[in-house]
Design a protein around this motif. Structure first.
Motif, PDB file in Angstrom:
ATOM      1  N   HIS A 468       1.025  -1.252  -0.096  1.00 12.89           N
ATOM      2  CA  HIS A 468       0.188   0.026  -0.003  1.00 12.89           C
ATOM      3  C   HIS A 468       0.990   1.201   0.158  1.00 12.89           C
ATOM      4  CE1 HIS A 468      -3.259   2.598   0.889  1.00 12.89           C
ATOM      5  NE2 HIS A 468      -2.618   3.169   1.945  1.00 12.89           N
ATOM      6  N   THR A 469       0.278   2.212  -0.904  1.00 15.67           N
ATOM      7  CA  THR A 469       1.241   3.444  -0.920  1.00 15.67           C
ATOM      8  C   THR A 469       0.845   4.256   0.577  1.00 15.67           C
ATOM      9  OG1 THR A 469       0.903   3.635  -3.244  1.00 15.67           O
ATOM     10  CG2 THR A 469       1.567   5.690  -2.026  1.00 15.67           C
ATOM     11  N   ARG A 488       8.982  -0.393   0.827  1.00 13.78           N
ATOM     12  CA  ARG A 488       7.733  -1.095   0.432  1.00 13.78           C
ATOM     13  C   ARG A 488       7.038   0.181  -0.145  1.00 13.78           C
ATOM     14  NH1 ARG A 488       5.644  -5.724   4.615  1.00 13.78           N
ATOM     15  NH2 ARG A 488       7.406  -6.990   4.277  1.00 13.78           N
ATOM     16  N   GLY A 489       6.785   1.037   0.578  1.00 13.19           N
ATOM     17  CA  GLY A 489       6.067   2.218   0.115  1.00 13.19           C
ATOM     18  C   GLY A 489       6.312   3.211  -1.012  1.00 13.19           C
ATOM     19  N   GLY A 490       7.788   3.181  -1.411  1.00 12.89           N
ATOM     20  CA  GLY A 490       8.085   4.096  -2.265  1.00 12.89           C
ATOM     21  C   GLY A 490       9.039   3.447  -3.105  1.00 12.89           C
ATOM     22  N   PRO A 493       8.021  -0.075  -5.340  1.00 19.65           N
ATOM     23  CA  PRO A 493       6.896   0.071  -6.370  1.00 19.65           C
ATOM     24  C   PRO A 493       7.690   0.742  -7.451  1.00 19.65           C
ATOM     25  CG  PRO A 493       5.923   0.536  -4.459  1.00 19.65           C
ATOM     26  CD  PRO A 493       7.203   0.555  -4.194  1.00 19.65           C
ATOM     27  N   LEU A 577       5.234  10.535  -3.122  1.00 19.73           N
ATOM     28  CA  LEU A 577       4.267   9.242  -2.797  1.00 19.73           C
ATOM     29  C   LEU A 577       3.053   9.466  -3.630  1.00 19.73           C
ATOM     30  CD1 LEU A 577       4.394   8.856   1.191  1.00 19.73           C
ATOM     31  CD2 LEU A 577       5.438   7.282  -0.593  1.00 19.73           C
ATOM     32  N   HIS A 578       2.550  10.497  -4.001  1.00 14.87           N
ATOM     33  CA  HIS A 578       1.436  10.691  -5.097  1.00 14.87           C
ATOM     34  C   HIS A 578       1.910  10.270  -6.571  1.00 14.87           C
ATOM     35  CE1 HIS A 578      -2.087  12.295  -2.801  1.00 14.87           C
ATOM     36  NE2 HIS A 578      -1.023  13.127  -2.091  1.00 14.87           N
ATOM     37  N   VAL A 580       4.328   7.855  -6.865  1.00 11.66           N
ATOM     38  CA  VAL A 580       4.195   6.504  -6.934  1.00 11.66           C
ATOM     39  C   VAL A 580       2.860   6.007  -7.127  1.00 11.66           C
ATOM     40  CG1 VAL A 580       4.463   4.585  -5.458  1.00 11.66           C
ATOM     41  CG2 VAL A 580       5.900   6.051  -5.269  1.00 11.66           C
ATOM     42  N   LYS A 581       1.745   6.610  -6.675  1.00 11.10           N
ATOM     43  CA  LYS A 581       0.427   6.343  -6.710  1.00 11.10           C
ATOM     44  C   LYS A 581       0.053   6.462  -8.218  1.00 11.10           C
ATOM     45  CE  LYS A 581      -4.128   7.407  -4.706  1.00 11.10           C
ATOM     46  NZ  LYS A 581      -4.992   7.977  -3.728  1.00 11.10           N
ATOM     47  N   LYS A 584       1.458   3.570 -10.339  1.00  8.93           N
ATOM     48  CA  LYS A 584       0.571   2.258 -10.029  1.00  8.93           C
ATOM     49  C   LYS A 584      -0.559   2.269 -10.937  1.00  8.93           C
ATOM     50  CE  LYS A 584       2.180   1.280  -5.342  1.00  8.93           C
ATOM     51  NZ  LYS A 584       1.709   0.976  -3.771  1.00  8.93           N
TER      52      LYS A 584
END
Length: 596
Positions: A468-469, A488-490, A493, A577-578, A580-581, A584
């Motif tokens: 999960h982001t 994991r978060g950034g 992915p 992080l946005h 990364v989103k 995805k």
């Protein structure tokens, strides 16, 4: 309350004293009750809001889609300052106080202060550059090769005698000469002359072309000194020729670099090359962490640190390989590193990830005792064993070329989570020592095996969506009590998603940043998005490194405490992080992951 305006927060820290006073003179304070709509879509914009206290939510009025949350020191609506009209709704989620700066005053500051304007005109990549430039004290690493740091090349004919060449070196206080012979250029050093005269007992009348090395390594005038350093380390030499296009114009020696690089990275490289035992090599390896911290504290840009460390780690492993494997095997097998080391993206030492490719006919059982010794040597150099046992002392990672090729075909046919993991591990091999062609053939086989395998590549890309982001429903940073797992978060992915796209496109480059560039050239990414994606990845690496150094150089730690970051870094992290989103979402669409 104007005395509570935070001028330490970018971009207001760029304002002069006079501009700060003008801002305060023109700024009002506005109060908004909980649930109150501050701005509506279509509303004409006449002011910029800077939050003093409270939380504001940006949302799409019709779809009720939430874009972001803003809190103390955050600004909104920046886009409206230039468009003249608001696109989204801005609603106070709690009692909120805002400084309200008239748009005309804001635009005047933009005109009068280029640094202030640059903050708003740049995207994530530009903002990150602005922040990092405040501590970028080491532009020396970007020094260009020019007449100030090279020595003129003295060119002599290959028929010049050993005696005459030695006299020229002494008379002109030179360390080397350029020799021409049969239309080629070669390098002749004082050491070459000494070995020729003393060890080989050459006569003084011997022509020097017999002693010169014609495998001349050259750099271009105008290139970075840093790249010359990399060549010297990689080729185990202490000088390179300098050309201006095709014309030879000088020689750059390691002694020139001694005066240019204060980090002593050159000294470490030489210590590695000259190490005569594993103990001497371990002494050199022990200083890598200090080198990283020194470079980082001096503001050297992270991609340059990674490039330097990748080269030094490669030299360490190559030397350990030479100590562990008898010379008779050096052309019959190839050592390759995998994972972050294979991508050249390891900074602080992490666990070992390596494998061997043997020529067909060479028995793996014959090699394993030396592979076991190599793994012990790496552990002695500070590389802990891999928890997953992806190491040369594990027979599962030591195979002949044909056996590796069969395993690749098997993994592609199986198309299972385990086979995906094995393919991912093997998809970024970087040659270290031995016979390089074995690694190249292996990589070619893997790319050919996955070409056109749409289902496999889709499931491969789906791994980038596994974690999960770390953003809340409202678009803010989310972390557990242990912190935010930046890998994991950034990082993962981006690395995994770009890896899947690179495999699909048959790209042989291993590094994620270079893969992003090549994917952009192929039209897979839009240039602006590619810039933001690269900047996001660099930011994640940077934040992780700072946390690891704060924990005493723990290269295995992936947790960062976002709450302790300066506000402008949290702003960058949230923006990254946005990105990364968005990646995805692009992967889902490109590989049709939702339809699996």
């Amino acid at each position: 309350m104007q005395d509570q305006f935070n001028f330490d927060h970018p971009p207001f820290d760029t304002l002069t004293a006079e501009q700060r006073q003008d801002l305060l003179d023109q700024t009002d304070i506005a109060y908004f009750d909980r649930g109150e709509t501050i701005l509506r879509p279509g509303q004409l914009i006449d002011s910029l809001h800077i939050i003093l206290k409270g939380v504001v939510e940006e949302r799409h009025a019709e779809r009720n889609e939430i874009y972001a949350h803003y809190t103390t020191d955050d600004l909104f609506d920046i886009r409206g300052q230039f468009d003249g009209e608001c696109r989204h709704s801005y609603v106070a989620l709690e009692e909120t106080l805002c400084f309200v700066l008239p748009t005309q005053a804001f635009l005047t500051l933009m005109t009068d202060n280029p640094d202030f304007a640059a903050w708003f005109q740049r995207d994530l990549q530009g903002r990150q550059r602005t922040v990092s430039s405040q501590k970028n004290l080491s532009e020396f690493i970007l020094t260009r090769i020019d007449n100030g740091n090279i020595q003129p090349a003295m060119v002599i004919d290959g028929q010049t005698s050993l005696y005459q060449a030695t006299l020229l070196l002494k008379t002109h206080h030179l360390e080397s000469l350029i020799v021409t012979h049969d239309g080629s250029f070669g390098m002749l050093t004082g050491t070459d002359l000494l070995y020729g005269a003393v060890l080989e007992e050459k006569p003084n009348t011997e022509p020097v072309h017999e002693l010169a090395s014609f495998n001349l390594i050259a750099v271009q005038k105008g290139d970075f000194l840093f790249n010359a350093l990399m060549l010297m380390i990689r080729h185990k030499i202490e000088r390179v020729a300098v050309k201006e296009q095709e014309q030879l114009v000088g020689i750059l020696e390691m002694t020139q670099l001694l005066s240019q690089f204060s980090t002593h990275s050159h000294v470490l490289g030489l210590r590695i090359l000259r190490a005569g035992s594993i103990d001497e090599l371990a002494e050199a390896a022990a200083t890598l962490g200090m080198l990283v911290e020194n470079l980082h504290n001096n503001g050297v840009r992270l991609p340059f640190i990674m490039k330097l460390l990748a080269s030094l780690n490669e030299q360490l492993m190559r030397k350990a390989f030479e100590f562990a494997f008898p010379a008779r095997y050096h052309e019959r097998l190839a050592l390759m590193v995998l994972g972050s080391e294979g991508r050249g993206e390891q900074i602080l030492k992490t666990d070992q990830d390596n494998a061997l490719v043997l020529e067909d006919g060479l028995d793996a059982a014959e090699i394993l005792p030396f592979a076991e010794q190599f793994s012990r040597y790496l552990e002695r150099l500070g590389y802990p064993p891999c928890p997953g046992k992806v190491m040369v002392n594990n027979p599962e990672w030591v195979h002949s070329l044909s056996a590796w090729q069969e395993r690749i075909r098997l993994w592609v046919r199986q198309n299972t989570p385990h086979s995906h993991m094995q393919l991912a591990i093997l998809s970024e091999p970087h040659f270290i020592a031995g016979r390089e062609s074995l690694v190249r053939q292996l990589q070619k086989q893997l790319l050919e095996a996955v070409r056109g395998q749409e289902l496999l590549l889709s499931e491969f890309a789906a791994q980038a969506l596994r974690f999960h982001t770390p953003l809340t429903f409202f678009g803010d940073i989310k972390q557990s009590e242990q912190g935010l797992d930046i890998k994991r978060g950034g990082i993962f992915p981006i690395v995994q998603g770009v890896r899947a796209l690179a495999l699909e496109q048959g790209i042989t480059e291993n590094g994620t940043l270079e893969r992003i560039r090549l994917l952009t050239d192929k039209g897979i990414f839009e240039p602006d998005f590619a810039d933001n994606l690269s900047a996001a990845l660099i930011l994640f690496w940077q934040l992780r490194l700072e946390q690891q150094l704060a924990r005493g150089g723990d290269g295995l730690s992936q947790q960062i405490d976002a709450a302790r970051l300066p506000r402008h870094h949290r702003d960058l992290l949230r923006h990254a992080l946005h990105v990364v989103k968005k990646l995805k979402q692009q992967l889902e669409f490109h590989f049709q992951i939702r339809d699996l």
